[in-house]
Scaffold this motif. Sequence first.
Motif, PDB file in Angstrom:
ATOM      1  N   HIS A 120      -2.887   3.852   6.521  1.00 33.88           N
ATOM      2  CA  HIS A 120      -1.438   3.757   6.676  1.00 33.88           C
ATOM      3  C   HIS A 120      -0.676   4.329   5.477  1.00 33.88           C
ATOM      4  O   HIS A 120       0.544   4.495   5.541  1.00 33.88           O
ATOM      5  N   ALA A 121      -1.387   4.615   4.399  1.00 36.16           N
ATOM      6  CA  ALA A 121      -0.719   5.074   3.178  1.00 36.16           C
ATOM      7  C   ALA A 121      -0.343   6.551   3.277  1.00 36.16           C
ATOM      8  O   ALA A 121      -0.919   7.295   4.076  1.00 36.16           O
ATOM      9  N   PRO A 122       0.619   6.991   2.463  1.00 35.67           N
ATOM     10  CA  PRO A 122       0.983   8.416   2.446  1.00 35.67           C
ATOM     11  C   PRO A 122      -0.214   9.272   2.040  1.00 35.67           C
ATOM     12  O   PRO A 122      -0.974   8.922   1.143  1.00 35.67           O
ATOM     13  N   ALA A 123      -0.382  10.411   2.728  1.00 34.95           N
ATOM     14  CA  ALA A 123      -1.492  11.319   2.448  1.00 34.95           C
ATOM     15  C   ALA A 123      -1.174  12.672   3.045  1.00 34.95           C
ATOM     16  O   ALA A 123      -0.349  12.793   3.963  1.00 34.95           O
ATOM     17  N   THR A 124      -1.831  13.704   2.530  1.00 36.72           N
ATOM     18  CA  THR A 124      -1.680  15.028   3.134  1.00 36.72           C
ATOM     19  C   THR A 124      -2.340  15.028   4.505  1.00 36.72           C
ATOM     20  O   THR A 124      -3.152  14.147   4.836  1.00 36.72           O
ATOM     21  N   GLY A 125      -2.029  16.036   5.298  1.00 40.75           N
ATOM     22  CA  GLY A 125      -2.622  16.123   6.626  1.00 40.75           C
ATOM     23  C   GLY A 125      -4.133  16.233   6.567  1.00 40.75           C
ATOM     24  O   GLY A 125      -4.848  15.638   7.386  1.00 40.75           O
ATOM     25  N   VAL A 126      -4.652  16.981   5.591  1.00 33.17           N
ATOM     26  CA  VAL A 126      -6.099  17.159   5.452  1.00 33.17           C
ATOM     27  C   VAL A 126      -6.770  15.833   5.117  1.00 33.17           C
ATOM     28  O   VAL A 126      -7.789  15.450   5.717  1.00 33.17           O
ATOM     29  N   ILE A 127      -6.205  15.105   4.167  1.00 32.45           N
ATOM     30  CA  ILE A 127      -6.781  13.814   3.762  1.00 32.45           C
ATOM     31  C   ILE A 127      -6.682  12.800   4.896  1.00 32.45           C
ATOM     32  O   ILE A 127      -7.634  12.045   5.161  1.00 32.45           O
ATOM     33  N   GLN A 128      -5.547  12.799   5.584  1.00 31.65           N
ATOM     34  CA  GLN A 128      -5.383  11.852   6.699  1.00 31.65           C
ATOM     35  C   GLN A 128      -6.457  12.099   7.765  1.00 31.65           C
ATOM     36  O   GLN A 128      -7.043  11.155   8.297  1.00 31.65           O
ATOM     37  N   ARG A 150      -8.607  12.326  -2.202  1.00 31.55           N
ATOM     38  CA  ARG A 150     -10.034  12.598  -2.105  1.00 31.55           C
ATOM     39  C   ARG A 150     -10.882  11.419  -2.596  1.00 31.55           C
ATOM     40  O   ARG A 150     -11.989  11.189  -2.102  1.00 31.55           O
ATOM     41  N   THR A 151     -10.353  10.663  -3.551  1.00 27.84           N
ATOM     42  CA  THR A 151     -11.109   9.526  -4.094  1.00 27.84           C
ATOM     43  C   THR A 151     -11.427   8.518  -3.002  1.00 27.84           C
ATOM     44  O   THR A 151     -12.558   8.019  -2.895  1.00 27.84           O
ATOM     45  N   GLU A 152     -10.446   8.203  -2.159  1.00 36.54           N
ATOM     46  CA  GLU A 152     -10.656   7.232  -1.091  1.00 36.54           C
ATOM     47  C   GLU A 152     -11.624   7.768  -0.038  1.00 36.54           C
ATOM     48  O   GLU A 152     -12.446   7.023   0.511  1.00 36.54           O
ATOM     49  N   VAL A 153     -11.553   9.065   0.250  1.00 41.03           N
ATOM     50  CA  VAL A 153     -12.474   9.677   1.211  1.00 41.03           C
ATOM     51  C   VAL A 153     -13.909   9.563   0.701  1.00 41.03           C
ATOM     52  O   VAL A 153     -14.822   9.169   1.445  1.00 41.03           O
ATOM     53  N   GLU A 154     -14.126   9.894  -0.572  1.00 38.78           N
ATOM     54  CA  GLU A 154     -15.472   9.808  -1.143  1.00 38.78           C
ATOM     55  C   GLU A 154     -15.949   8.363  -1.197  1.00 38.78           C
ATOM     56  O   GLU A 154     -17.141   8.085  -1.005  1.00 38.78           O
ATOM     57  N   HIS A 155     -15.032   7.448  -1.436  1.00 40.72           N
ATOM     58  CA  HIS A 155     -15.387   6.031  -1.451  1.00 40.72           C
ATOM     59  C   HIS A 155     -15.910   5.602  -0.076  1.00 40.72           C
ATOM     60  O   HIS A 155     -16.926   4.899   0.019  1.00 40.72           O
ATOM     61  N   MET A 156     -15.247   6.035   0.986  1.00 40.88           N
ATOM     62  CA  MET A 156     -15.680   5.680   2.345  1.00 40.88           C
ATOM     63  C   MET A 156     -17.050   6.285   2.647  1.00 40.88           C
ATOM     64  O   MET A 156     -17.895   5.643   3.288  1.00 40.88           O
ATOM     65  N   GLN A 157     -17.292   7.511   2.205  1.00 37.40           N
ATOM     66  CA  GLN A 157     -18.598   8.138   2.413  1.00 37.40           C
ATOM     67  C   GLN A 157     -19.705   7.335   1.726  1.00 37.40           C
ATOM     68  O   GLN A 157     -20.763   7.064   2.315  1.00 37.40           O
ATOM     69  N   THR A 158     -19.451   6.950   0.481  1.00 38.59           N
ATOM     70  CA  THR A 158     -20.442   6.190  -0.276  1.00 38.59           C
ATOM     71  C   THR A 158     -20.713   4.832   0.375  1.00 38.59           C
ATOM     72  O   THR A 158     -21.871   4.410   0.523  1.00 38.59           O
ATOM     73  N   MET A 159     -19.651   4.147   0.776  1.00 38.43           N
ATOM     74  CA  MET A 159     -19.818   2.812   1.349  1.00 38.43           C
ATOM     75  C   MET A 159     -20.538   2.869   2.691  1.00 38.43           C
ATOM     76  O   MET A 159     -21.327   1.969   3.020  1.00 38.43           O
ATOM     77  N   SER A 184       0.837  -1.206   0.000  1.00 34.35           N
ATOM     78  CA  SER A 184       0.000   0.000   0.000  1.00 34.35           C
ATOM     79  C   SER A 184       0.866   1.249   0.000  1.00 34.35           C
ATOM     80  O   SER A 184       0.795   2.070   0.885  1.00 34.35           O
ATOM     81  N   THR A 185       1.735   1.372  -1.005  1.00 32.57           N
ATOM     82  CA  THR A 185       2.674   2.491  -1.032  1.00 32.57           C
ATOM     83  C   THR A 185       2.145   3.668  -1.827  1.00 32.57           C
ATOM     84  O   THR A 185       2.732   4.742  -1.780  1.00 32.57           O
ATOM     85  N   SER A 186       1.065   3.492  -2.579  1.00 35.30           N
ATOM     86  CA  SER A 186       0.556   4.596  -3.381  1.00 35.30           C
ATOM     87  C   SER A 186      -0.124   5.620  -2.490  1.00 35.30           C
ATOM     88  O   SER A 186      -0.705   5.296  -1.458  1.00 35.30           O
ATOM     89  N   ARG A 187      -0.068   6.857  -2.918  1.00 39.22           N
ATOM     90  CA  ARG A 187      -0.650   7.949  -2.150  1.00 39.22           C
ATOM     91  C   ARG A 187      -2.167   7.929  -2.275  1.00 39.22           C
ATOM     92  O   ARG A 187      -2.714   7.638  -3.331  1.00 39.22           O
TER      93      ARG A 187
END
Length: 449
Positions: free
Chosen positions: A199-207, A157-166, A151-154
């Motif tokens: 656990h993946a790299p992300a900006t502070g806002v996304i984290q 927003r896509t992952e955040v929206e995915h969690m909201q939808t799920m 899980s090294t890819s950054r």
Amino acid sequence: MPRTPNTRLRRLMETASWSPAQLAAAVNAVAVEHGQQMAYGRSTVSRWLSGTTPRPPAPAFLLEALARRLGRPVTAYDAGLTSIPARTAVSDLSWQADPLRKLAVLTSADTGPTRRHHLATGVFTLTALAVPEAADLARPTTATRHAPPSSTSRVGRTEVEHMQTMSRLFAQAAEDHGAGHVQPVLNYYLNHSVTGWLHAPATGVIQRQLLIHASQSMTLLGLMSADCGADALAQHCYRTAAHLAAEADDMTAFAIALRALSAHAHELGHHTPAVHHLAERAADATRRAPLAVRAYTHTHLAVTRAHHDRHAALRTLTTAERLNDTTHNTPGPFTTYSTGALHYQRAQTLTTLGDHKEATHALTASLRHRTTDERRAATLTRARLAETLLVQGHLDAAMVHWQAFLDTYPLLHSARATRSLDAMRQLLRPHSRHHTAAHLLAQATGIHP
């Protein structure tokens, strides 16, 4: 071989100021809460004190009884049930542990059968209601976390929206069919997708946004676990949700987790000051939260206050109704609070205050406001309305709602609905000579939970 007297258990009993008969009665009471009838007595406790190790499930009930009396957790080692101060099955779930680690432990299928069984069938404990302040839980732990090799890819927003939808999809599925078949899927999603993103790299806002949605998802997992009858697991989920919210510095998600933890205890019949205090903390934490969340916490606060202060309960209920009247709901399990749910909580408050007539009106209003998307809630409301009508002597009216409850019950996989079914059987049994009551009892007998 002569047994070694259990001096540690004796010391705990002395600290608790309990006699063997009193300890036995407390253990029996905890067992009843968990659906088991035990007949422990003074002689049983005397055997434990002499060195006999109680057979399961007695140890779990014994430790919980002592913990409630002493106001702190009690381990098997503390009570002399083992000679090794070993790592407990839930030691990774303490407040000192990394909340991401706790999420992984609770959702992983690789925790081992013993630990998984313990988490799923463990004893509901009142000591779990002790939650530190959010500021004390927030720690700068993210810097020490490392992404798994896969899980090294950054993430963004896509992952955040995915969690909201799920979250919306999982919540709606549980409402349509009960949590039984949905909870394992949410569990898998959290472990195999969300854990990696956290656990993946992300900006502070996304984290921070990921942590907030992970907190909400863990609250949802707790609600589903409770609906499956896994009450100890539900507690761990709520506590982990609170910890994740605190790390994200989000008091709204923190308040929702505390409210769920308190409401769960209340639903199981615990009306102690600790349950009420947790409800107060949840409401206090929503001062800057959206109005829907404030209404959500205040309705439950009214319910808990009804056990202690009638006037305070009614004032709080009025506040909740005023908040709900001015709410502009945004669709989603954590951004909206249905009018039907508010009336249901109103009915709970009024029932505790002994006003069954007004509680009936509130439940009727709740049922009227339930939408087609609230099948599980409407079914449970039907059952509660029938119980309330029967208390007032309205048997025929009650049976109308119990019939509707039975018509929908087979569509749900819900431990809470099963408890309502058991209550219906018990309440109708004295009326078994009534033709319609006999028909309902016969219909209920053919239903397999």
